[in-house]
Design an enzyme around this catalytic site. Structure first.
Site, mmCIF file in Angstrom:
data_model
loop_
_atom_site.group_PDB
_atom_site.id
_atom_site.type_symbol
_atom_site.label_atom_id
_atom_site.label_comp_id
_atom_site.label_asym_id
_atom_site.label_seq_id
_atom_site.Cartn_x
_atom_site.Cartn_y
_atom_site.Cartn_z
ATOM 1 N N HIS A 159 -33.151 4.046 13.026
ATOM 2 C CA HIS A 159 -34.040 3.823 11.883
ATOM 3 C C HIS A 159 -34.214 5.053 11.037
ATOM 4 C CE1 HIS A 159 -35.287 1.082 15.226
ATOM 5 N NE2 HIS A 159 -34.367 0.507 14.487
ATOM 6 N N ARG A 172 -34.176 -5.710 3.787
ATOM 7 C CA ARG A 172 -34.421 -5.693 5.241
ATOM 8 C C ARG A 172 -35.920 -5.481 5.468
ATOM 9 N NH1 ARG A 172 -29.216 -2.409 5.425
ATOM 10 N NH2 ARG A 172 -27.901 -3.413 6.974
ATOM 11 N N ARG A 175 -34.759 -10.943 3.538
ATOM 12 C CA ARG A 175 -34.427 -11.389 4.891
ATOM 13 C C ARG A 175 -35.694 -11.364 5.737
ATOM 14 N NH1 ARG A 175 -30.139 -8.140 8.381
ATOM 15 N NH2 ARG A 175 -31.808 -6.628 8.627
ATOM 16 N N GLU A 178 -23.614 -13.934 10.993
ATOM 17 C CA GLU A 178 -23.364 -12.716 11.762
ATOM 18 C C GLU A 178 -23.184 -13.009 13.249
ATOM 19 O OE1 GLU A 178 -26.508 -9.915 10.939
ATOM 20 O OE2 GLU A 178 -28.089 -11.381 11.226
ATOM 21 N N ASN A 207 -21.816 -6.240 9.905
ATOM 22 C CA ASN A 207 -22.062 -5.264 10.984
ATOM 23 C C ASN A 207 -22.190 -5.990 12.315
ATOM 24 O OD1 ASN A 207 -22.357 -3.552 8.816
ATOM 25 N ND2 ASN A 207 -24.583 -3.476 8.910
ATOM 26 N N ASP A 208 -23.018 -7.017 12.326
ATOM 27 C CA ASP A 208 -23.185 -7.768 13.569
ATOM 28 C C ASP A 208 -22.010 -8.694 13.821
ATOM 29 O OD1 ASP A 208 -25.551 -6.959 14.917
ATOM 30 O OD2 ASP A 208 -26.706 -7.706 13.219
ATOM 31 N N ARG A 259 -22.156 -1.933 18.222
ATOM 32 C CA ARG A 259 -22.133 -1.180 16.971
ATOM 33 C C ARG A 259 -22.759 0.201 17.099
ATOM 34 N NH1 ARG A 259 -26.154 -4.736 13.073
ATOM 35 N NH2 ARG A 259 -26.568 -2.824 11.953
ATOM 36 N N CYS A 274 -23.075 -8.579 2.972
ATOM 37 C CA CYS A 274 -24.102 -7.533 2.859
ATOM 38 C C CYS A 274 -24.002 -6.483 3.958
ATOM 39 C CB CYS A 274 -25.490 -8.150 2.828
ATOM 40 S SG CYS A 274 -25.922 -8.988 4.350
HETATM 41 C C1 PEP Z 1 -25.313 -6.907 9.336
HETATM 42 O O1 PEP Z 1 -25.439 -7.171 10.526
HETATM 43 O O2 PEP Z 1 -24.224 -6.742 8.755
HETATM 44 C C2 PEP Z 1 -26.510 -6.761 8.474
HETATM 45 C C3 PEP Z 1 -26.404 -6.650 7.179
HETATM 46 O O3 PEP Z 1 -27.704 -6.687 9.108
HETATM 47 P P1 PEP Z 1 -28.234 -5.396 9.879
HETATM 48 O O4 PEP Z 1 -27.278 -4.273 9.644
HETATM 49 O O5 PEP Z 1 -29.582 -5.118 9.346
HETATM 50 O O6 PEP Z 1 -28.236 -5.882 11.302
HETATM 51 MG MG MG Z 2 -27.332 -7.877 11.284
#
Ligand code: PEP
Ligand code: MG
Length: 752
Positions: A364, A471, A507, A606, A629-630, A640, A677
């Site tokens: 964070h 977020r 979100r 995701e 990302n997820d 990750r 995103c």
């Molecule tokens: C993702 O998972 O790509 C995403 C945009 O959400 P976060 O990075 O907040 O998990």
């Molecule tokens: Mg995510």
């Protein structure tokens, strides 16, 4: 074996007197070696200091030829002195000349000496030099003598570290070596400035005891109070199962009761140090030993021991300065670890960079650093011990490097890089109002990812179309307590106002997994990434989700609103979430509130299971957003946060591209708008591939927007689409298209 004259306490008293004399540093050092030699009944006592260029230089001697002072120099690993410097361990030999590492230097005249005892000059576990004594006879130095020399070495180390010897010898600025430490790039950018320690090391000012008995009492009292504080913390951890990790606390408690550690501190006090100096000395030895361990578990325990030593020091010399003083110009924060709230406590305007010993890219504090546009590097091993407050430092958030006390060449090349980047930013700013349309006329929607209110200010700066991913959990993560319904509503109202009418896709809370709210009990889960998180919490305990939805629906005040749900794994979950929204809307309508018009609901793609329900979800949802990302984490089973496996997959590999293409194709067929995103949407080369696959909307961090738009403007989307299509069907080994796409971009003047 000759007995020591008067022992270590008398020596320390003499040293204290010598240090108070108004003489030059060289004269003081000369006097000190005489005192030490006399006290341990040695014919020779010498001090070697480790210079900036990693050379050990003879700085003072009693007994060796005086002409050798500042002339005799050894590599940091040369001779017995080098051996002590590199191992950071004492070395006692009855016949030094027989030792294989012995290196004879004729100018010193040391051929007549046989017995040799050397100890490292250590500070915070780092070698600053070496202190040696020598005798003509083949004597054996006792444990007590070795211990006494180590105590003396500590006093000398403080002298060196305080800069008292600066300017002596053949090199000014002793012995603050320039060094480069590698870490992990957390937040893009380059910062030049000076070190500000986030939690400054406590400075031990009084080293030599006036009254040894009193120091023993002080040490025992401090140990007692630290032990009970830790016991209380462990108990609290047991009761509420959270706060500080129980495992860490148990380890700290174990160390606090370790008899060897206590004995060594008591011995250091008995040899004439103050209680705080004894704590520091023993911890410095521990550090030196543990820093040379290759076992990562043992190295990790160093943090626990440091923590314990700091608690003891605080008990002995007070908490230090409470709060933090105003930051100096060009401050670079160096911390072991830091929460997002602690970072926000600083004045972001004067911060030029952040260096952390911990902290992964999705931590964070890293997210907040990116939001604030502050370059940051994490996982820099031992950063807080490597630098001192005020040291010059460069944070390279691009390469993930930190240069501590850089030389003039490094400094000027970085200054040049900063100028270049500023010029490039200038060019990106010039693109602000240019529509993002490819050479073949395809319009690409470029949006920002936001988490904190401050991110919304980048909308104007970058010319983004809107916020593609808000977020919301970030505001919750940096708060000290759960924001009330009214606070949430006020926050969303501010966010919508700051967006100046541009669309914002909000979100709902994506908490759980690695996103922990400090005020909520942490669940112990074997696999938190696969655990109770995001929409799962929202559906199981809908009170929190309802409160957030109500705050959003009210804050929109009749304007359009887009809400999306994170971690949707089944269409059913989405339908259930929509029912909750519908109920809230009905409730507000009954109470006369104006509802958002339109109010669109989306699902994040995701979790790979959605790929196999893509037609159904595209039909149900008003829009989709790919959380790459997820999605990549779950698709490739690659954590990750885990650096070790980070390179094991490529989002430009055939498998990943097929997954992306499937989403783009099916969403288009269902006439359902789709955005990407995740981080890849902000990387020019990866985004080029996404456009080739048919994505027309991307959302990214503010810093990525300029380079992305420059890429879009020089791209022929149709050509890339054809290239990818042809390759994907022929690449049977599933390899990555990265090299091919990179050369395509280079050959066609597409900036990536
Ligand atoms: C993702 O998972 O790509 C995403 C945009 O959400 P976060 O990075 O907040 O998990
Ligand atoms: Mg995510």
């Amino acid at each position: 074996m000759p007995a020591a004259l008067g022992g270590p306490r008398l020596l320390l008293r003499r040293l204290r007197e010598a240090m108070a004399e108004p003489v030059s540093p060289q004269a003081r050092l000369d006097r000190i070696v005489v005192l030490i030699a006399a006290n341990v009944v040695a014919e020779v006592c010498s001090v070697y200091v480790l210079r900036d260029d990693n050379i050990l230089e003879l700085f003072a001697t009693e007994g060796l030829n005086r002409e050798a002072v500042h002339l005799t120099r050894l590599r940091a690993d040369e001779g017995l002195v080098g051996l002590i410097a590199s191992t950071a361990e004492p070395l006692a030999l009855s016949d030094a000349q027989k030792h294989p590492a012995f290196s004879y230097r004729p100018e010193t005249g040391e051929e007549v000496y046989h017995a040799f005892l050397g100890v490292p000059l250590l500070r915070a576990g780092h070698t600053l030099g070496v202190l040696t004594v020598q005798n003509k006879t083949y004597r054996v130095y006792s444990e007590e003598e070795i211990e006494a020399l180590q105590t003396t070495a500590m006093v000398l180390s403080e002298m060196i570290a305080s800069g008292e010897l600066d300017g002596l010898g053949s090199q000014a600025g002793v012995p603050r070596q320039a060094l480069m430490a590698r870490g992990l790039a957390l937040s893009d950018g380059i910062g030049l400035g000076h070190v500000v320690l986030h939690e400054p090391r406590l400075v031990v000012k009084t080293l030599i005891a006036e009254n040894v008995d009193r120091e023993v009492e002080r040490l025992d009292a401090a140990i007692g109070s630290v032990r009970s504080a830790i016991d209380a913390l462990v108990e609290r951890g047991d009761r509420i199962g959270t706060a500080e990790s129980r495992e860490v606390l148990e380890t700290v408690r174990m160390f606090a009761h370790d008899q060897g550690w206590l004995r060594r501190m008591r011995e250091a006090v008995a040899s004439g140090l103050t209680a705080e100096a004894a704590v520091e000395r023993v911890q410095s030895d521990n550090r030196a030993r543990m820093l040379r361990q290759s076992d990562p578990y043992l190295r990790e325990r160093l943090h626990d021991l440091d923590d314990l030593a700091n608690r003891l020091l605080r008990a002995l010399i007070g908490p230090g300065a409470a709060g933090h003083a105003p930051l100096p110009e060009n401050a670079i924060l160096v911390a072991r670890t830091m929460g997002p709230a602690a970072l926000l406590d600083y004045d972001a305007g004067t911060l030029r960079g952040i260096v952390l010993e911990e902290g992964g890219p999705t931590s964070h504090v890293a997210i907040v650093a990116r939001a604030l546009g502050i370059p940051a590097v994490g996982e820099v091993e031992n950063a807080t011990a490597l630098c001192e407050s005020g040291d010059a430092i460069i944070v390279d958030g691009v390469a993930g490097e930190v240069h501590i006390r850089p030389g003039p060449e490094i400094e000027s090349s970085y200054a040049e890089m900063v100028r270049l980047r500023a010029r490039r930013q200038e060019q990106y700013r010039a693109l602000r109002d240019v529509p993002a349309i490819t050479r073949d006329g395809v319009k690409i929607g470029l949006n920002l990812n936001a988490g904190l209110l401050i991110d919304f200010s980048h909308l104007d700066e970058t010319g983004a179309e809107g916020v593609g991913l808000f977020r919301t959990e970030l505001q919750f993560m940096v708060a000290q307590r759960m924001p009330s319904a009214a606070e949430q509503q006020a926050l969303y109202r501010q966010a919508f106002a700051a967006s100046g009418g541009r669309p914002v896709t909000v979100r709902t809370l994506d908490i759980g997994g690695d996103k922990i709210l400090p005020y909520m009990a942490k669940l112990e889960e074997e696999n938190p990434a696969l655990g109770w998180r995001a929409i799962r919490i929202g559906l199981d305990r809908p009170a929190l989700l309802r409160m957030q939805l109500r705050a959003l629906l009210k804050a929109a005040e009749g304007r359009p609103l887009k809400i999306m749900f994170p971690m949707v794994a089944t269409v059913h979950e989405f339908i259930e979430a929509r029912k909750i929204v519908d109920r809230e809307k009905a409730h507000l309508a009954r109470h006369g509130y104006r509802l958002p018009q339109p109010c669109e609901l989306g699902a994040m793609v995701e979790v790979p299971s959605l790929l196999f329900q893509i037609d159904e979800i595209a039909k149900e949802a008003d829009f989709l957003s790919v959380g790459s990302n997820d999605l990549m984490q779950f698709l490739f089973a690659v954590d990750r946060e885990n650096r070790r496996v980070a390179d094991r997959f490529d989002p430009l590999s055939v498998a990943a591209l097929r997954a992306f293409r499937l989403i783009a194709d099916r969403a288009k067929a269902a006439n359902c708008p789709v955005t990407v995103c995740g981080e890849i949407g902000g990387r020019p080369l990866d985004a080029m591939a996404l456009i080739g696959l048919g994505f027309r909307n991307l959302s990214m961090s503010p810093a990525a927007l300029g380079p992305l738009k420059a890429m879009v403007l020089s791209l022929d989307a149709g050509e890339v689409a054809r290239l990818i299509e042809a390759e994907m069907t022929t690449m049977h080994d599933g390899q990555t298209l990265r090299p091919l796409l990179t050369s395509y971009a280079h050959d066609n003047g597409v900036p990536i």
